[in-house]
Design an enzyme around this catalytic site. Structure first.
Site, mmCIF file in Angstrom:
data_model
loop_
_atom_site.group_PDB
_atom_site.id
_atom_site.type_symbol
_atom_site.label_atom_id
_atom_site.label_comp_id
_atom_site.label_asym_id
_atom_site.label_seq_id
_atom_site.Cartn_x
_atom_site.Cartn_y
_atom_site.Cartn_z
ATOM 1 C CB VAL A 19 28.177 28.230 36.775
ATOM 2 C CG1 VAL A 19 27.738 26.881 36.845
ATOM 3 C CG2 VAL A 19 29.775 28.428 37.170
ATOM 4 C CB ALA A 41 16.100 44.383 30.434
ATOM 5 C CG ASP A 59 16.749 45.812 47.407
ATOM 6 O OD1 ASP A 59 17.016 45.750 48.463
ATOM 7 O OD2 ASP A 59 17.494 46.805 46.602
ATOM 8 N NE ARG A 78 30.591 42.333 46.262
ATOM 9 C CZ ARG A 78 30.675 43.716 45.350
ATOM 10 N NH1 ARG A 78 31.908 43.917 45.088
ATOM 11 N NH2 ARG A 78 29.810 44.418 45.513
ATOM 12 C CB ALA A 79 33.627 36.162 41.733
ATOM 13 C CE1 TYR A 147 33.625 33.912 45.422
ATOM 14 C CE2 TYR A 147 35.201 32.366 45.657
ATOM 15 C CZ TYR A 147 34.185 32.623 45.233
ATOM 16 O OH TYR A 147 33.293 31.801 44.622
ATOM 17 C CE LYS A 151 30.677 31.484 46.527
ATOM 18 N NZ LYS A 151 29.379 31.244 46.128
ATOM 19 N N GLY A 196 51.989 32.781 21.429
ATOM 20 C CA GLY A 196 53.402 32.107 21.395
ATOM 21 C C GLY A 196 54.379 32.646 22.472
#
Length: 322
Positions: A19, A41, A59, A78-79, A147, A151, A196
């Site tokens: 996203v 990084a 943290d 966390r998905a 999940y 949420k 296909g």
């Protein structure tokens, strides 16, 4: 590029995610300087955004990190993860989806943040609707997995905190998202279409609301700025619901291919899916999940800038077969 009189700064968590790759560029075009919070990084952030390497979000010294920030878009979560279940998984979901959101919101209140956008999920309400009865913002919430439960718990925690602190919170509940570099079921469908391979879904009669990630990005930008968005929970969709066979046909057309759809009684398909341990995936492909997205349109005057076909074309163009 939009003309900007005073640059506003927003923090976007989950800054390297699917996203964020679409939201951040749109925010920058609309005059926001963006700090993209990432774990490491090596995480990629869109050009022009400042990467903030924060590691574990529980943290972080948020009081110092939020200096100079005027808005927050909280995407990190966390998905769904294959093979995660049971009490231990629920604890991990709660930590990442509830605890982080509440800690961040409390720091945001101390920092006098002007807008806190929380991207939740329609799964906070449940997994399926009757084909003729779409959910709206007043529909009951009965989430069925960790999940969805976490949420919903995060939403409630944020609204409780907002009532005490005055933090201007906006909650967005998207349904199935799609767009370039999408993962999970949509990616699998594109791979099947490209090969296909025949799909035994021609007899499926369902209806599902979708949301193109570009429409979500535009909605987030609208909610960052519209005064009437504060305190609201919005369901979002593209405004055109599709059956699974129709979705596959349109995806195939966008890839310049023909869909190979075979008839099979849905009950037989479900029985076979259970046999091979894919029942939840089959239920999503064959079930209905419709939402009524008119509240945000009427209250904020928001209209999705991209049609379903435009979104599917971009999704198909961005697909890279593995």
């Amino acid at each position: 590029m939009a003309t900007v009189h005073s640059m506003r700064t927003a923090l976007v968590t989950g800054g390297a995610g699917f996203v964020a790759q679409h939201v951040i560029p749109m925010m920058m075009v609309r005059g926001w300087a963006v700090r993209a919070a990432v774990r490491t990084a090596s995480d990629f952030v869109p050009p022009g955004a400042d990467a903030e390497i924060l590691g574990d979000l529980l943290d972080v010294d948020w009081d110092s990190r939020l200096r100079g920030v005027s808005a927050i878009v909280h995407l990190a979560a966390r998905a769904h993860r294959m093979g995660e279940s049971g009490p231990e998984a629920e604890v991990r979901y709660r930590r990442d989806n509830v605890d982080v959101a509440v800690v961040l919101a409390r720091a945001a209140a101390r920092a006098n943040i002007s807008r806190f956008i929380f991207v939740s999920s329609v799964k906070a309400m449940g997994e399926s609707t009757p084909i003729d009865s779409p959910w709206n913002e007043q529909s009951p919430c009965v989430p069925v997995d960790a999940y969805g439960r976490t949420k919903l718990a995060a939403e409630r925690g944020l609204l409780d905190d907002s009532a005490r602190s005055g933090l201007p919170v906006v909650i967005l509940r998207p349904p199935l998202l799609y767009g370039p570099r999408v993962k999970a079921n949509m990616q699998r469908l594109l791979a099947w279409i490209d090969r296909g391979l025949p799909l035994p879904l021609a007899s499926v009669r369902n209806s599902r609301s979708l949301l193109y990630v570009g429409n979500l990005a535009d909605a987030i930008c609208t909610c960052l700025e519209h005064p009437k968005a504060v305190g609201q929970t919005f369901l979002l969709s593209d405004g055109e619901d599709l059956s699974t066979p129709e979705l596959i046909r349109r995806l195939a057309q966008a890839r310049g291919r023909s869909a190979v759809l075979l008839p099979m009684p849905p009950q037989s398909l479900l029985w076979f899916a259970r046999l091979v341990g894919r029942s939840s995936e089959a239920e999503r492909l064959m079930g209905s999940l419709r939402i009524d997205g008119t509240q945000m349109r009427s209250l904020l005057g928001w209209m999705p800038p991209f049609t379903v076909d435009a979104g599917l074309l971009e999704t198909a163009r961005g697909f890279r077969p593995s």
